[in-house]
Design an enzyme around this catalytic site. Sequence first.
Site, PDB file in Angstrom:
ATOM      1  N   HIS A   1      71.654  88.808  42.327  1.00  0.00           N
ATOM      2  CA  HIS A   1      72.616  87.562  41.189  1.00  0.00           C
ATOM      3  C   HIS A   1      71.127  87.242  40.659  1.00  0.00           C
ATOM      4  O   HIS A   1      71.965  86.014  40.687  1.00  0.00           O
ATOM      5  CB  HIS A   1      72.860  86.658  42.671  1.00  0.00           C
ATOM      6  CG  HIS A   1      74.212  87.411  43.714  1.00  0.00           C
ATOM      7  ND1 HIS A   1      74.967  86.512  42.572  1.00  0.00           N
ATOM      8  CD2 HIS A   1      73.905  87.489  44.010  1.00  0.00           C
ATOM      9  CE1 HIS A   1      76.755  87.164  43.392  1.00  0.00           C
ATOM     10  NE2 HIS A   1      76.207  87.807  44.978  1.00  0.00           N
TER      11      HIS A   1
ATOM     12  N   LYS B   1      74.658  70.833  40.350  1.00  0.00           N
ATOM     13  CA  LYS B   1      74.543  72.744  40.746  1.00  0.00           C
ATOM     14  C   LYS B   1      72.867  71.835  41.381  1.00  0.00           C
ATOM     15  O   LYS B   1      71.812  71.575  41.486  1.00  0.00           O
ATOM     16  CB  LYS B   1      74.567  73.581  39.170  1.00  0.00           C
ATOM     17  CG  LYS B   1      73.307  73.025  38.184  1.00  0.00           C
ATOM     18  CD  LYS B   1      73.988  74.026  36.916  1.00  0.00           C
ATOM     19  CE  LYS B   1      75.033  74.002  36.527  1.00  0.00           C
ATOM     20  NZ  LYS B   1      75.803  74.905  36.487  1.00  0.00           N
ATOM     21  N   ARG B   2      72.754  73.888  41.543  1.00  0.00           N
ATOM     22  CA  ARG B   2      71.327  73.587  42.181  1.00  0.00           C
ATOM     23  C   ARG B   2      70.159  72.725  40.715  1.00  0.00           C
ATOM     24  O   ARG B   2      70.629  73.117  40.261  1.00  0.00           O
ATOM     25  CB  ARG B   2      70.838  74.963  42.870  1.00  0.00           C
ATOM     26  CG  ARG B   2      69.566  75.298  43.511  1.00  0.00           C
ATOM     27  CD  ARG B   2      69.767  76.940  43.975  1.00  0.00           C
ATOM     28  NE  ARG B   2      70.431  77.308  43.256  1.00  0.00           N
ATOM     29  CZ  ARG B   2      69.617  77.797  42.491  1.00  0.00           C
ATOM     30  NH1 ARG B   2      68.286  78.162  42.972  1.00  0.00           N
ATOM     31  NH2 ARG B   2      70.195  79.359  41.954  1.00  0.00           N
TER      32      ARG B   2
ATOM     33  N   LYS C   1      68.369  75.324  34.998  1.00  0.00           N
ATOM     34  CA  LYS C   1      69.330  74.896  34.352  1.00  0.00           C
ATOM     35  C   LYS C   1      69.675  74.084  34.180  1.00  0.00           C
ATOM     36  O   LYS C   1      70.871  73.309  33.046  1.00  0.00           O
ATOM     37  CB  LYS C   1      69.854  74.723  36.105  1.00  0.00           C
ATOM     38  CG  LYS C   1      70.769  75.999  36.974  1.00  0.00           C
ATOM     39  CD  LYS C   1      70.528  75.800  38.242  1.00  0.00           C
ATOM     40  CE  LYS C   1      70.905  76.928  39.084  1.00  0.00           C
ATOM     41  NZ  LYS C   1      71.815  77.915  38.869  1.00  0.00           N
TER      42      LYS C   1
ATOM     43  N   THR D   1      79.284  79.888  38.670  1.00  0.00           N
ATOM     44  CA  THR D   1      80.211  79.978  39.030  1.00  0.00           C
ATOM     45  C   THR D   1      81.249  78.395  38.520  1.00  0.00           C
ATOM     46  O   THR D   1      82.539  77.877  38.898  1.00  0.00           O
ATOM     47  CB  THR D   1      81.086  79.661  40.495  1.00  0.00           C
ATOM     48  OG1 THR D   1      80.455  79.625  41.850  1.00  0.00           O
ATOM     49  CG2 THR D   1      80.808  81.530  40.192  1.00  0.00           C
TER      50      THR D   1
ATOM     51  N   LYS E   1      84.903  76.650  37.859  1.00  0.00           N
ATOM     52  CA  LYS E   1      85.974  76.094  38.191  1.00  0.00           C
ATOM     53  C   LYS E   1      85.931  74.087  37.229  1.00  0.00           C
ATOM     54  O   LYS E   1      87.079  73.837  37.352  1.00  0.00           O
ATOM     55  CB  LYS E   1      85.415  75.480  39.698  1.00  0.00           C
ATOM     56  CG  LYS E   1      84.593  76.289  40.339  1.00  0.00           C
ATOM     57  CD  LYS E   1      83.801  75.550  41.692  1.00  0.00           C
ATOM     58  CE  LYS E   1      82.973  76.840  42.495  1.00  0.00           C
ATOM     59  NZ  LYS E   1      82.137  76.702  42.965  1.00  0.00           N
TER      60      LYS E   1
END
Length: 831
Positions: A369, A560-561, A566, A668, A672
């Site tokens: 991952h 998100k985290r 990110k 993911t 969504k």
Amino acid sequence: MPETHEDETDPDSHRVGSSPEDLLRDYSHHLRYTLARDAYTASDLNRYYALALAVRDRVIERWLATQQTHHRFNVKRVYYLSLEFLIGRLLGNNVINMHMEETCRKAMSKLRLDWNKLRDYEVDAGLGNGGLGRLAACFLDSLSTMEIPAVGYGLRYDYGIFNQSIVRGYQVEKPDAWLKHGYPWEVARPEYSFEVHFGGRVEFRQTSRGPSWDWLDTRVIVGMPYDLPVVGYGGHTVNTLRLWSARAPEEFDLDDFNRGSYVEAVENKVLAENLTKVLYPNDNVDEGKELRLKQQYFFVSCSLQDILRRFKASRTPWEQFPDKVSLQMNDTHPAILVPELMRLLMDREGMDWDLAWSLVTAATGYTNHTVLPEALEKWSVDLFAHLLPRHLQIIYEINSRFLREVAIRFPLDSDRLRRMSLIDEGPHRLVRMANLAIVGSHSVNGVAALHTQILKRSVFRDFAELRPEQFNNKTNGITPRRWLLKANPGLAALITQAIGDGWVTQLDELRRLEPSAGDPAFLEAFRKVKQQNKLVLANHIKEHLGITIHPESLYDVQVKRLHEYKRQLLLALYTVILYARLKDNPGLDVVPRTFLFAAKAAPGYYMAKLIIKLIHQIGAVINNDPGIGDRLKVVFLPNYRVSLAERIIPAANVSEQISLAGTEASGTGNMKFMLNGALTVGTLDGANIEIAEEAGAENVFIFGMNAEEVDARRPHYNPWDLYHQHDEIRRAVQYLERDFFNMMEPGIFRPIVNALLAGGDHYMILADLVSYLETQDRVDALYRDEKAWDRKAVLNVSRAGKFSSDRTIGEYAREIWKVEPFPMPRDTVSE
């Protein structure tokens, strides 16, 4: 009609009836006899609990039928091992999958109770943190829906990761006491407890059957399982999620207690139970590292012992083990599975090395991952020798045999041997867990096309050259039951009205919605659904944060985290630039925007926590600037979790997927948002590439460098050039540099400024910022044209079919696990 009272009971009530009256009888039974409450003493929490138990009764009938049938036919099972299962709240999900929502609504209305409010009393299960755990939960849903026999294995954390609160803009972690009021969905299974050993020494002895090793003088912890039912859509197959909780073999020392040593009397209990207290203990200290490794081994050992128990009960020959068992490791956390299964097969079952190794590799698959080197787990050899000495022996032997294979294939290539070794022979010798997972598996898969390419050409290039057939891609997916049918009932109903409900289990059916993108009546109905979702979120924000946002504004969302790659900082800098534009030109014509952030930062991740503080400080200034008004808002929603995501995602207009190209494995959340009609603003990273391919490049907003351009630019990249050349970038950085947002706490954001400039801007935020600004201008222009925006949004929804976790699981089943669906007989329970 006489009024119904919730404490009425019917001793003849059976637990599988599908009518509102049947459900109501069982609800009343549980309220009185399980919870010892009546109509006068029951709280709404008690009422939720009683309803959950009544629904669980119906689930259990199907659960038992599923397990009995799978046992009777000796089916092949998939065993999915993951340290995280972010399952969220189960009552609403299970009711939808059991087709019981209308039954629940009618039953509760007879008591003048609101079903929707009642189910919100459930807390999110504290079993995960981010995308890894949510993916695992989606996969379990798909396995049950597709009727593939499966068991998920994980840990039952007492306090999850943490509850996030914000104090003066800073993240503060508090225990997530999700089990405080009990948990109606779990069933304790103490009869399937197993001992797990740590420490000690290994002793060699020669026996008539050959050499043998005894692991002696160990410290023992007991793993006790708790089972959760995993209900497939339609309620036909109910698989199991089995979670392990740590217990001491002797929880209380009476001799110590009688001597007055009260603390010592329970010391072993406390030390043992620490193992499953929290998810991901802080590993900035040695004690945290040791606890993490112990967690991983504990969960793997319990799971494997349970799998072998089940296999041996079937009396199937060992040679057929891979025909009945498929083990899937969700990332490197379960990689200790490889030496542990070898130990169990050799030391307990008496197998020789060759047979045991053939069974391990044939049964085991590994999902990677991450492409970030720092995220590929490595454990100290000294720590292994201290905690798991027998496993270290086995790892050395695996490594020796593997490197011999590599040397034969690539003679005299010592550098390759060094890179591929399971042991990093640096100053502090380390066990490379990703390498161990690869060597011990027959399949290694990435989770998006780009991610898999990077694994093969870069991260694991040596392994891909040795065994190219071992590597494959399985692009992630999400369950439409949770993320559309449950999370966005308005849109789900609109879609079903247009094309029927086949999309719930065949998401490709959404393609039939494409013509509706040109239907003015459908577009109007679509916009009304979106506006209602935005209003619901606005009310939630007002109620919980006291901030007023306007549903007419563009909701620009990044949830998100929190991690630097990110690039939440990129969006934060854009809000600063937009603010600066409005301050310079108060009459500037901009589409009103509400920027919504939600994220948790790891407790020991200083920079991530500082970015959360920055977002709050930006919001505190912008939201209270009378010259800005409603044209710009910045909101951070604390304690991001599944149930909060279910509120945010259906309301979003823009989905920010802005990681540096080549760093995000898949994502993911992007799927969504797409499924719920948000337009993606993203880099060519992870699954964004495939989203652009499916939706059409004209229906997403792609910006920035691709992965190859990042690699080419990095050697000579100098963020100072952009700082000096671009006025808006320089000014945005100066807002941070000169403490504009933090006048009362001067200097706190200097580490962020240093990371962007003197630190070389590792995640190349400034390098992509110019392109990002241009892209956001295109977003602004398009949003002014309601019909054009809504048309693209509907096209995104209609083309999201590829991103169903059912499609992903189907590929795993056919290409890796070699397992077939096993449809349950439809007459096993009363329906």
